[in-house]
Design an enzyme around this catalytic site. Structure first.
Site, PDB file in Angstrom:
ATOM      1  N   GLU A  84       0.837  -1.194   0.000  1.00 45.50           N
ATOM      2  CA  GLU A  84       0.000   0.000   0.000  1.00 45.50           C
ATOM      3  C   GLU A  84       0.869   1.239   0.000  1.00 45.50           C
ATOM      4  O   GLU A  84       1.938   1.260   0.597  1.00 45.50           O
ATOM      5  CB  GLU A  84      -0.831   0.035   1.276  1.00 45.50           C
ATOM      6  CG  GLU A  84      -1.770  -1.120   1.395  1.00 45.50           C
ATOM      7  CD  GLU A  84      -2.426  -1.165   2.765  1.00 45.50           C
ATOM      8  OE1 GLU A  84      -2.204  -0.249   3.579  1.00 45.50           O
ATOM      9  OE2 GLU A  84      -3.149  -2.129   3.008  1.00 45.50           O
TER      10      GLU A  84
ATOM     11  N   CYS B 131       3.045   8.348   1.748  1.00 45.14           N
ATOM     12  CA  CYS B 131       3.518   7.417   2.767  1.00 45.14           C
ATOM     13  C   CYS B 131       3.894   6.129   2.044  1.00 45.14           C
ATOM     14  O   CYS B 131       3.038   5.504   1.408  1.00 45.14           O
ATOM     15  CB  CYS B 131       2.389   7.180   3.773  1.00 45.14           C
ATOM     16  SG  CYS B 131       2.791   5.970   5.031  1.00 45.14           S
TER      17      CYS B 131
ATOM     18  N   CYS C 230       5.395  -7.138   7.513  1.00 44.03           N
ATOM     19  CA  CYS C 230       6.441  -6.644   8.407  1.00 44.03           C
ATOM     20  C   CYS C 230       6.742  -7.717   9.439  1.00 44.03           C
ATOM     21  O   CYS C 230       5.853  -8.440   9.876  1.00 44.03           O
ATOM     22  CB  CYS C 230       5.982  -5.366   9.111  1.00 44.03           C
ATOM     23  SG  CYS C 230       7.252  -4.637  10.175  1.00 44.03           S
TER      24      CYS C 230
ATOM     25  N   CYS D 147       4.520  -5.450  15.997  1.00 46.42           N
ATOM     26  CA  CYS D 147       3.977  -4.516  16.998  1.00 46.42           C
ATOM     27  C   CYS D 147       2.485  -4.833  17.198  1.00 46.42           C
ATOM     28  O   CYS D 147       1.769  -5.069  16.230  1.00 46.42           O
ATOM     29  CB  CYS D 147       4.162  -3.069  16.543  1.00 46.42           C
ATOM     30  SG  CYS D 147       5.895  -2.621  16.329  1.00 46.42           S
TER      31      CYS D 147
ATOM     32  N   CYS E 254      -0.403  -2.906  15.206  1.00 49.41           N
ATOM     33  CA  CYS E 254      -0.164  -2.589  13.794  1.00 49.41           C
ATOM     34  C   CYS E 254      -0.701  -3.683  12.877  1.00 49.41           C
ATOM     35  O   CYS E 254      -0.391  -4.864  13.048  1.00 49.41           O
ATOM     36  CB  CYS E 254       1.330  -2.391  13.563  1.00 49.41           C
ATOM     37  SG  CYS E 254       1.747  -2.068  11.846  1.00 49.41           S
TER      38      CYS E 254
ATOM     39  N   CYS F  26      -2.114   1.580   8.535  1.00 48.90           N
ATOM     40  CA  CYS F  26      -1.147   0.764   7.791  1.00 48.90           C
ATOM     41  C   CYS F  26      -1.609  -0.669   7.613  1.00 48.90           C
ATOM     42  O   CYS F  26      -1.960  -1.325   8.567  1.00 48.90           O
ATOM     43  CB  CYS F  26       0.195   0.701   8.517  1.00 48.90           C
ATOM     44  SG  CYS F  26       0.482   2.014   9.647  1.00 48.90           S
TER      45      CYS F  26
HETATM   46  N1  SAH Z   1       8.355   0.214  10.886  1.00 44.84           N
HETATM   47  C1  SAH Z   1       8.438   1.645  10.921  1.00 44.84           C
HETATM   48  C2  SAH Z   1       7.578   2.353   9.886  1.00 44.84           C
HETATM   49  C3  SAH Z   1       6.185   1.841   9.634  1.00 44.84           C
HETATM   50  S1  SAH Z   1       4.942   2.130  10.863  1.00 44.84           S
HETATM   51  C4  SAH Z   1       8.113   2.145  12.311  1.00 44.84           C
HETATM   52  O1  SAH Z   1       7.737   1.353  13.152  1.00 44.84           O
HETATM   53  O2  SAH Z   1       8.287   3.334  12.568  1.00 44.84           O
HETATM   54  C5  SAH Z   1       4.655   3.871  10.818  1.00 44.84           C
HETATM   55  C6  SAH Z   1       4.061   4.398  12.109  1.00 44.84           C
HETATM   56  O3  SAH Z   1       2.674   4.027  12.248  1.00 44.84           O
HETATM   57  C7  SAH Z   1       4.764   3.884  13.346  1.00 44.84           C
HETATM   58  O4  SAH Z   1       4.980   4.926  14.256  1.00 44.84           O
HETATM   59  C8  SAH Z   1       3.761   2.879  13.846  1.00 44.84           C
HETATM   60  O5  SAH Z   1       3.970   2.565  15.182  1.00 44.84           O
HETATM   61  C9  SAH Z   1       2.448   3.575  13.571  1.00 44.84           C
HETATM   62  N2  SAH Z   1       1.267   2.722  13.636  1.00 44.84           N
HETATM   63  C10 SAH Z   1       1.149   1.434  13.289  1.00 44.84           C
HETATM   64  N3  SAH Z   1      -0.091   0.983  13.514  1.00 44.84           N
HETATM   65  C11 SAH Z   1      -0.794   2.021  14.009  1.00 44.84           C
HETATM   66  C12 SAH Z   1      -2.150   2.202  14.445  1.00 44.84           C
HETATM   67  N4  SAH Z   1      -3.009   1.187  14.405  1.00 44.84           N
HETATM   68  N5  SAH Z   1      -2.521   3.421  14.885  1.00 44.84           N
HETATM   69  C13 SAH Z   1      -1.639   4.446  14.917  1.00 44.84           C
HETATM   70  N6  SAH Z   1      -0.366   4.348  14.533  1.00 44.84           N
HETATM   71  C14 SAH Z   1       0.061   3.152  14.085  1.00 44.84           C
END
Ligand code: SAH
Length: 341
Positions: free
Chosen positions: A90, A103, A110, A114, A117, A331
């Site tokens: 995406e 973005c 990934c 997390c 995510c 994401c």
């Molecule tokens: N792997 C990298 C970049 C991709 S995630 C990183 O972790 O920074 C980009 C951002 O979106 C990160 O700060 C991540 O923690 C956040 N993110 C992921 N899922 C999310 C959600 N459900 N709500 C808000 N932010 C989210």
């Protein structure tokens, strides 16, 4: 075979010289690749026909098809892009006053897992190559002049360091798309070895670090990467980075109701980020994800309290709005919907 979109402008010069071709051909190639948006070398009609054939054989273009466009009422657009092997990522286009931010994703899925995510909920399939990332950018570019890039899509950029940085150098190249390094933000979940490598590049990309919790107990629960590189190590790497580069670091803090949104968390966060010179904080209310219905967005009052505590502790903080909610823009959500069809 080297993919055309993985070749830097100065490298094209060398390739042409080795074949006895004049340097102006490099300018024509770059014009075709980055201004005319060709999908096929046949469209590069400024080049002689037999040379187009050579390019086709030896420096193929990268397939990147727009499979789906999902538009949000706030103007955010999300594109699902498909590559030659059937994998998809995406990219999100976010308009704002005087800005048009893209973005971008660096991996299919990934590996970091997390908890909040969507991209990480099914693991990683593979990394994108530099030409695939450039093709992703160009797919977005067809929808308007991109002024900023944030590497905050699917994937962990420091787990695909070489290809990601090469792609960003290609997009930054003066004779290529020429997008300024200060308009490109790399975001990492805290893969510590990447910080020193990035500092040594000597390119002024912006760096964001996803922190999301002020102590190891909570951060390890939310972000498995913290077990490998705990907060102390991470903040030391951040401080070294800002000292070496004289560049700021922005900490991203996704606020989750009842999980990391207490006054005590805000106070502890303020103490932690102050260990890093020139640090800023972005507060981002959680975008709800299907696989964790227990994670909820905090109410405005809590967000404002959290902001207030950081500001009173003299931490430069911004409260971000979530964009593109009705376009499955958190994401990874559009790809998941596609996979689950
Ligand atoms: N792997 C990298 C970049 C991709 S995630 C990183 O972790 O920074 C980009 C951002 O979106 C990160 O700060 C991540 O923690 C956040 N993110 C992921 N899922 C999310 C959600 N459900 N709500 C808000 N932010 C989210």
């Amino acid at each position: 075979m080297t993919k055309a979109w993985s070749i830097l402008p100065e490298e094209w010069k060398g390739i042409l010289a080795a074949r006895g071709l004049r340097p102006f051909r490099a300018d024509q190639i770059l014009q075709s690749l980055y201004r005319d948006y060709i999908d096929d070398w046949e469209e590069a009609t400024t080049l002689p026909k037999d040379f187009r054939e050579t390019l086709k054989q030896e420096f193929p273009l990268t397939e990147c098809r727009e499979l789906e466009v999902s538009k949000s009422s706030d103007g955010t657009q999300k594109l699902l892009l498909g590559y030659a092997d059937g994998q998809s990522v995406e990219t999100v286009l976010i308009p704002a006053t005087g800005r048009f931010t893209q973005c971008i994703s660096t991996q299919v899925g990934c590996a970091m897992g997390c908890a909040f995510c969507a991209s990480g909920s099914r693991g990683v399939v593979r990394s994108l190559t530099s030409d695939e990332i450039v093709a992703e950018y160009l797919a977005g570019r067809k929808h308007g002049e991109i002024t900023n890039i944030v590497v905050m899509g699917m994937g962990e950029p420091f787990n695909n360091y070489d290809e990601t940085i090469r792609a960003l150098k290609l997009i930054n190249a003066g004779k290529g798309p020429n997008l300024g390094a200060r308009h490109i933000t790399i975001s990492t979940c805290g893969v510590v070895p990447g910080f020193r490598r990035l500092a040594s590049e000597g390119i002024q990309f912006e760096l964001s670090v996803s922190l999301h919790a002020p102590n190891d107990a909570l951060r390890s629960e939310l972000m498995p990467v913290n077990r490998r590189w705990p907060i102390d190590e991470l903040l030391t790497a951040c401080a070294d980075y800002t000292k070496a580069t004289k560049r700021i670091i922005t900490f991203e803090y996704t606020v989750i109701k009842g999980v990391n949104d207490s006054r005590a968390c805000a106070e502890e966060l303020a103490r932690q980020v102050k260990r890093v010179p020139m640090a800023k904080v972005n507060l981002i209310p959680l975008s709800p994800v299907a696989h964790r219905p227990d994670f909820k967005t905090p109410d405005d009052q809590t967000l404002l309290m959290f902001l207030d505590v950081l500001m009173k502790n003299r931490v430069q903080t911004m409260l971000r709005r979530s964009r593109g909610k009705d376009a499955n823009a958190a994401c990874g959500q559009l790809r998941l919907r596609h996979l689950d069809g």
